[in-house]
Design a protein around this motif. Structure first.
Motif, PDB file in Angstrom:
ATOM      1  N   VAL A   9      -6.609  -1.562   6.093  1.00 34.63           N
ATOM      2  CA  VAL A   9      -6.690  -1.804   4.649  1.00 34.63           C
ATOM      3  C   VAL A   9      -5.382  -2.424   4.127  1.00 34.63           C
TER       4      VAL A   9
ATOM      5  N   HIS B 225     -15.713  -9.080   2.409  1.00 40.33           N
ATOM      6  CA  HIS B 225     -14.754  -8.954   1.317  1.00 40.33           C
ATOM      7  C   HIS B 225     -13.952 -10.255   1.177  1.00 40.33           C
TER       8      HIS B 225
ATOM      9  N   MET C 266       0.841  -1.200   0.000  1.00 42.46           N
ATOM     10  CA  MET C 266       0.000   0.000   0.000  1.00 42.46           C
ATOM     11  C   MET C 266       0.879   1.254   0.000  1.00 42.46           C
TER      12      MET C 266
ATOM     13  N   ALA D 275      -4.837  -6.337   2.636  1.00 46.04           N
ATOM     14  CA  ALA D 275      -4.283  -6.598   1.301  1.00 46.04           C
ATOM     15  C   ALA D 275      -3.172  -7.650   1.370  1.00 46.04           C
TER      16      ALA D 275
ATOM     17  N   PHE E 137      -7.526   1.381  -2.638  1.00 47.74           N
ATOM     18  CA  PHE E 137      -6.941   1.600  -1.309  1.00 47.74           C
ATOM     19  C   PHE E 137      -7.599   2.808  -0.640  1.00 47.74           C
TER      20      PHE E 137
ATOM     21  N   GLY F 234     -14.718  -6.357   6.278  1.00 43.21           N
ATOM     22  CA  GLY F 234     -13.552  -7.214   6.068  1.00 43.21           C
ATOM     23  C   GLY F 234     -13.931  -8.657   5.779  1.00 43.21           C
TER      24      GLY F 234
ATOM     25  N   TRP G 108     -11.486   2.187   0.197  1.00 42.45           N
ATOM     26  CA  TRP G 108     -11.638   1.343   1.387  1.00 42.45           C
ATOM     27  C   TRP G 108     -11.221   2.103   2.642  1.00 42.45           C
ATOM     28  N   SER G 109     -10.109   2.817   2.565  1.00 39.02           N
ATOM     29  CA  SER G 109      -9.646   3.569   3.750  1.00 39.02           C
ATOM     30  C   SER G 109     -10.683   4.602   4.162  1.00 39.02           C
TER      31      SER G 109
ATOM     32  N   ILE H  88     -13.775   2.899   5.811  1.00 36.34           N
ATOM     33  CA  ILE H  88     -13.494   2.390   7.162  1.00 36.34           C
ATOM     34  C   ILE H  88     -13.258   3.557   8.123  1.00 36.34           C
TER      35      ILE H  88
ATOM     36  N   ALA I 143      -7.619   3.019  10.062  1.00 34.16           N
ATOM     37  CA  ALA I 143      -8.225   2.580   8.800  1.00 34.16           C
ATOM     38  C   ALA I 143      -7.138   2.203   7.796  1.00 34.16           C
ATOM     39  N   GLU I 144      -6.099   3.008   7.709  1.00 39.57           N
ATOM     40  CA  GLU I 144      -5.023   2.718   6.753  1.00 39.57           C
ATOM     41  C   GLU I 144      -4.315   1.410   7.108  1.00 39.57           C
TER      42      GLU I 144
ATOM     43  N   ASP J 191     -15.486  -2.588  -4.523  1.00 39.44           N
ATOM     44  CA  ASP J 191     -16.033  -1.773  -3.438  1.00 39.44           C
ATOM     45  C   ASP J 191     -17.417  -1.229  -3.777  1.00 39.44           C
TER      46      ASP J 191
END
Lengths: 223, 223
Positions: B151, B86, A160, B155, B117, B83, B120-121, B124, B147-148, B65
């Motif tokens: 995510v 997904h 990321m 991944a 990315f 999560g 999603w971030s 969340i 959140a970061e 998403d």
């Protein structure tokens, strides 16, 4: 230069060339001819060290787990050092970067990419097992499971960081990941004493380099 | 079938074909001709919906998403659902799998892969912000940062699961990741009430499908 030294250097320069080609073209598209051209060695020299494209790729993959960290009395600190040092190397060493990217090359279907995941998981699991016997971990922790989560999560956070800002915030992101993961693994009193700073990787890197220089000064030159 | 329905179906079948070609060949190597052949539509139909290979890729990327989860009163549960759902879709839906793999396609240098990315971030982070105002989070938590981490970690854990066992243990790994991350984010009394089970994704998926069927029954057919 001794013959053995020369062989080691040739091998390393072939790996560096291979790393660059794999990173630029991906495993699937890369050819031995391109690696030969980039390395500037003879075909004979290349095949002496690596029999195939897969052997070259495995050689590159292995470059990311050669020296994982220094041993520490506090095994949680050792695990943190492994992560932060790896993040520092990812930012500063093209070989490590190429190796990690190759581990995540989804088009490389014929290449067995499990090795780095398994070697990192094993090393972290061993460290966590010792941490557990030393009372550093919370009672419910299963070292194997926590090690797998840490390795997987690291792989994604670095991907990321690479995607959104070309690794500029990698140290910050890995430090943040560890701050999120460790409270569910480590007893609070140990956690409070662990250095999770963003410059931890660079510190450990310099410490290791210093130790290596000391070693080299102690060993007399052979040739 | 109404004209609009037909257009939506054509668009979807083009995206499914593109997803398959990107997954098999990688973004760089994939060509519009291959996607055309796989989709079995005319060139005109394809270009009506997507002007370029990059538009096709962005269309595929966006497929991961579309429907992230159902709203819940407990926002931590909603994040968990995102999560786990997904993860379930990754195992069961080729389109989602192709989209996620495309997000991590490191050879796709001209393709902007930041979108998934960031989306999603953002989703969340919003959920965690509401969770914070509702008192579900520990006082030190910074929703953006957590959140970061979530995510990025997701991944990587999915990539590791795909590499070591072709997604067979994905639900287990994502549930385990959440068990490791949430104790540093969520207050214990909320965490104790959250369903983190490995079959949570499938449950949410079925719940959403049931709601969609109810909706469709309420809307009378137009054509």
């Amino acid at each position: 230069m001794a013959k053995q030294d020369r062989a080691i250097r040739t091998r390393q320069s072939i790996l560096l060339a291979a790393a660059g080609v794999f990173e630029e073209r991906g495993y699937q598209a890369a050819t031995i001819s391109e690696i030969l051209a980039a390395a500037g060695v003879t075909k004979g020299a290349l095949y002496f060290h690596f029999q195939s494209k897969e052997h070259l790729a495995q050689g590159v993959l292995a470059q990311q787990d050669l020296e994982m960290a220094l041993p520490r009395n506090c095994k949680v600190q050792q695990v943190v050092d492994m992560g932060m040092l790896h993040a520092y190397r990812l930012q500063s060493d093209p070989m490590v970067r190429a190796a990690v990217r190759l581990s995540l090359d989804q088009q490389a279907q014929e290449l067995d990419r499990r090795g780095p995941f398994m070697r990192w998981s094993d090393s972290i699991r061993e460290c966590l097992q010792t941490a557990q016997t030393q009372g550093e971990l919370l009672p419910h922790v299963v070292p194997h499971e926590s090690a797998e989560v840490m390795v997987g999560a690291f792989a994604g956070v670095q991907a990321m960081s690479q995607t959104v800002c070309d690794y500029q915030d990698l140290q910050h992101r890995i430090s943040s990941l560890l701050r999120h993961l460790l409270p569910s693994i480590v007893v609070p009193s140990v956690l409070a004493a662990v250095d999770l700073g963003e410059n931890r990787g660079e510190k450990v890197f310099n410490e290791m380099r210093g130790l290596r220089q000391q070693e080299e000064e102690l060993v007399p030159a052979v040739s």
